[in-house]
Write a protein that holds these residues in place. Structure first.
Motif, PDB file in Angstrom:
ATOM      1  N   LEU A 280      -9.599 -51.336 -15.547  1.00 54.80           N
ATOM      2  CA  LEU A 280      -8.673 -50.794 -14.359  1.00 54.80           C
ATOM      3  C   LEU A 280      -9.131 -49.672 -13.558  1.00 54.80           C
ATOM      4  N   LYS A 281      -9.994 -48.915 -13.956  1.00 53.17           N
ATOM      5  CA  LYS A 281     -10.757 -48.004 -13.198  1.00 53.17           C
ATOM      6  C   LYS A 281     -11.617 -48.696 -12.063  1.00 53.17           C
ATOM      7  N   LYS A 282     -12.398 -49.945 -12.812  1.00 51.71           N
ATOM      8  CA  LYS A 282     -13.212 -50.689 -11.799  1.00 51.71           C
ATOM      9  C   LYS A 282     -12.440 -51.389 -10.586  1.00 51.71           C
ATOM     10  N   LEU A 283     -11.432 -51.696 -11.104  1.00 49.76           N
ATOM     11  CA  LEU A 283     -10.275 -52.339 -10.163  1.00 49.76           C
ATOM     12  C   LEU A 283     -10.050 -51.690  -9.055  1.00 49.76           C
ATOM     13  N   ASN A 284      -9.446 -50.275  -9.481  1.00 45.24           N
ATOM     14  CA  ASN A 284      -9.260 -49.258  -8.613  1.00 45.24           C
ATOM     15  C   ASN A 284     -10.260 -48.872  -7.384  1.00 45.24           C
ATOM     16  N   ARG A 285     -11.371 -49.397  -7.578  1.00 44.12           N
ATOM     17  CA  ARG A 285     -12.514 -48.991  -6.684  1.00 44.12           C
ATOM     18  C   ARG A 285     -12.098 -49.808  -5.195  1.00 44.12           C
ATOM     19  N   TYR A 286     -11.353 -51.040  -5.283  1.00 47.39           N
ATOM     20  CA  TYR A 286     -11.064 -51.726  -4.182  1.00 47.39           C
ATOM     21  C   TYR A 286      -9.752 -51.455  -3.405  1.00 47.39           C
ATOM     22  N   LEU A 287      -9.214 -50.539  -4.121  1.00 46.66           N
ATOM     23  CA  LEU A 287      -7.951 -50.318  -3.412  1.00 46.66           C
ATOM     24  C   LEU A 287      -7.874 -49.001  -2.476  1.00 46.66           C
ATOM     25  N   PRO A 288      -6.725 -49.046  -1.871  1.00 41.65           N
ATOM     26  CA  PRO A 288      -6.576 -47.906  -1.083  1.00 41.65           C
ATOM     27  C   PRO A 288      -5.814 -46.747  -1.919  1.00 41.65           C
ATOM     28  N   VAL A 289      -5.674 -45.518  -1.587  1.00 40.10           N
ATOM     29  CA  VAL A 289      -5.189 -44.540  -2.344  1.00 40.10           C
ATOM     30  C   VAL A 289      -3.735 -44.687  -2.549  1.00 40.10           C
ATOM     31  N   SER A 290      -2.879 -45.070  -1.587  1.00 36.95           N
ATOM     32  CA  SER A 290      -1.525 -45.383  -1.880  1.00 36.95           C
ATOM     33  C   SER A 290      -0.989 -46.374  -0.599  1.00 36.95           C
ATOM     34  N   VAL A 291      -0.033 -47.234  -0.973  1.00 36.20           N
ATOM     35  CA  VAL A 291       0.374 -48.159  -0.149  1.00 36.20           C
ATOM     36  C   VAL A 291       1.860 -48.163   0.050  1.00 36.20           C
ATOM     37  N   THR A 292       2.642 -47.975  -0.796  1.00 36.63           N
ATOM     38  CA  THR A 292       4.254 -47.856  -0.944  1.00 36.63           C
ATOM     39  C   THR A 292       4.640 -46.215  -0.870  1.00 36.63           C
ATOM     40  N   HIS A 293       5.580 -45.952  -0.143  1.00 40.72           N
ATOM     41  CA  HIS A 293       6.283 -44.764  -0.044  1.00 40.72           C
ATOM     42  C   HIS A 293       7.915 -45.440  -0.026  1.00 40.72           C
ATOM     43  N   SER A 294       8.634 -43.936  -0.463  1.00 39.00           N
ATOM     44  CA  SER A 294       9.803 -44.134  -0.638  1.00 39.00           C
ATOM     45  C   SER A 294      10.562 -44.632   0.505  1.00 39.00           C
ATOM     46  N   PRO A 295      11.375 -46.082   0.257  1.00 36.89           N
ATOM     47  CA  PRO A 295      11.862 -46.474   1.291  1.00 36.89           C
ATOM     48  C   PRO A 295      13.366 -45.879   1.945  1.00 36.89           C
ATOM     49  N   PRO A 296      13.547 -45.975   3.196  1.00 32.40           N
ATOM     50  CA  PRO A 296      14.777 -45.175   3.298  1.00 32.40           C
ATOM     51  C   PRO A 296      16.078 -45.636   2.751  1.00 32.40           C
TER      52      PRO A 296
END
Length: 474
Positions: A320-336
């Protein structure tokens, strides 16, 4: 207390149980006893942590969950993959491969629990900042931890984070989006969670903090894993763009991931049920004065260590730690369109006094006094031979009418030894009239001799002489 409060996914297969005491010594809530050569699970005490499943060498402890056929019960199905699912595969560098394979498997759509985890992280940061009087605030993402607190640590209930876990938020958003997309009614849409542990199976049937969960079914990662492997080979050639989570959301799959999403330095993260209990005991003793948040996971390594997974938890953490290297910090935020009512608890979590001995204070005190007297009679070895995890647990079972003093092997030894001496005295004092073979006194004496012989053999077994002891150094 109502029985529906105690739905459990963990159950016992009696045909496979051989009555060993491994499970009773590892159960964190002392929910298991061994009686008549078989384990017995007390429903009120069980928190579905799965520790008994993990420790049972005979595979007698198991978990209820749905089978993949459940997809045929709905016109439209949405898969909710847990972040820990991604950690089960070797050399995975694109989450879309797993999500596309779920579509090939038969799901109509997917909604990542990791995406909802990022929403919960955002809401948690805000809540912790605004409620410093509750510090340290305890995570409520692990249902087993919440259940443990409500039955064993009631003084800590006020410290629980009153926000729905990511799996519930994901289920609600997935249903809302599916209804908007298809025009189908809620009853025609199946929200299916892919779970790493039995705790979340129980949550789907008997949720905490809400009256009813939006999860319609739960599949085990270990059942889905072999089905996904061949489908992932096909999906790798043309993966769909389905991933909606970054490092924060995916990181929830292992220990410390939730705390990392809170973005605070004043936190504690513990995994493994024994470590969790130790932290909660220290918290009751007010040993933590500078913490704002406590993350607790019943499974070793976090959700990646759930008993419904296939990979070693520590290997899974590294993946999981290795996989996280390829990801942005955050993508989804609270929808309105996500209301506070959908995000937060709608019901209070209450203390369940399942360990209370009596129905009133007076009766409880009387029973507690009897427990203390019994404990003084017992050797205090907590050997488990009686079928209870500790001498005190046996004393409580006796007071509740579920066990006897002679269930203690040491009490039984003394009892047999005393009985043998009494019969021996009776034999020696009985008149020996052997003139008439039918004389009742002669027959009685012969009977006593036979009883004495049997009891002496048992007494010798339970009370070996010092000459028969084996020197430990030898």
């Amino acid at each position: 207390m109502e029985d529906n409060k105690f739905f459990h996914s963990v159950y016992l297969n009696k045909d496979l149980c051989n009555g060993c005491i491994n499970c009773i010594k590892r159960c964190p809530t002392q929910a298991i006893r061994v009686r008549k050569g078989r384990a017995v699970i007390t429903s009120q005490y069980c928190i579905d942590c799965g520790e008994c499943i993990r420790i049972c060498n005979h595979h007698a402890k198991r978990s209820h969950y749905d089978c993949p056929d459940i997809l045929g019960n709905y016109k439209y199905t949405v898969a909710l993959p847990a972040p820990s699912l991604y950690s089960q595969f070797n050399n995975l560098d694109d989450i879309n491969i797993v999500l596309t394979a779920l579509i090939h498997m038969g799901f109509s759509d997917v909604y990542e629990v990791a995406a909802a985890a990022e929403i919960v992280s955002e809401a948690s940061r805000k809540y912790i900042e605004e409620h410093q009087d509750q510090w340290p605030i305890i995570s409520t993402a692990c249902p087993s931890v919440v259940r443990l607190i409500r039955v064993r640590f009631p003084n800590l209930i006020d410290h629980l984070l009153p926000i729905n876990p990511p799996v519930e938020v994901a289920a609600r958003l997935a249903r809302k989006y599916a209804m908007q997309k298809t025009g189908l009614s809620s009853e025609d849409i199946g929200i299916i969670f892919i779970s790493p542990c039995p705790s979340k199976v129980t949550y789907a049937k008997s949720p905490i903090g809400v009256a009813k969960s939006d999860i319609d079914g739960v599949l085990a990662i270990k059942d889905i894993y072999p089905m996904l492997l061949p489908l992932m080979r096909t999906a790798k050639a043309a993966p769909m763009d389905l991933a909606r989570a970054g490092r924060i959301g995916v990181g929830w799959g292992s220990n410390g991931g939730e705390a990392a999403g809170i973005i605070t330095d004043s936190y504690l993260a513990a995994d493994g049920i024994e470590n969790v209990i130790r932290v909660l005991e220290d918290m009751e003793d007010e040993k933590f004065t500078n913490l704002s948040f406590i993350e607790l996971n019943a499974c070793d390594g976090g959700c990646v260590g759930g008993v419904l997974t296939v990979e070693n938890p520590y290997v899974a953490q590294a993946k999981l730690k290795k996989l996280n290297r390829y990801l942005p910090v955050s993508v989804t935020h609270s929808p309105p369109d996500l209301s506070d009512e959908e995000l937060n608890w709608s019901e209070e979590v209450e203390y369940l006094p399942v360990y209370r001995l009596g129905s009133s204070m007076k009766e409880s005190l009387m029973m507690m006094n009897r427990v203390e007297r019994l404990c003084q009679k017992f050797p205090g070895l907590d050997c488990g031979s009686c079928g209870a995890p500790t001498c005190k647990a046996l004393a409580e079972d006796i007071v509740r009418g579920k066990a006897n003093e002679t269930d203690c092997i040491h009490i039984l030894k003394d009892h047999i030894h005393s009985l043998t001496s009494s019969v021996n005295s009776l034999v020696n004092s009985a008149p020996a009239n052997e003139v008439n073979g039918n004389d009742y006194r002669y027959i009685f004496k012969q009977y006593l001799r036979k009883v004495l012989s049997d009891m002496s053999m048992l007494d010798a077994t339970l009370n070996p002489s010092k000459d028969d002891d084996i020197d430990e150094e030898e």
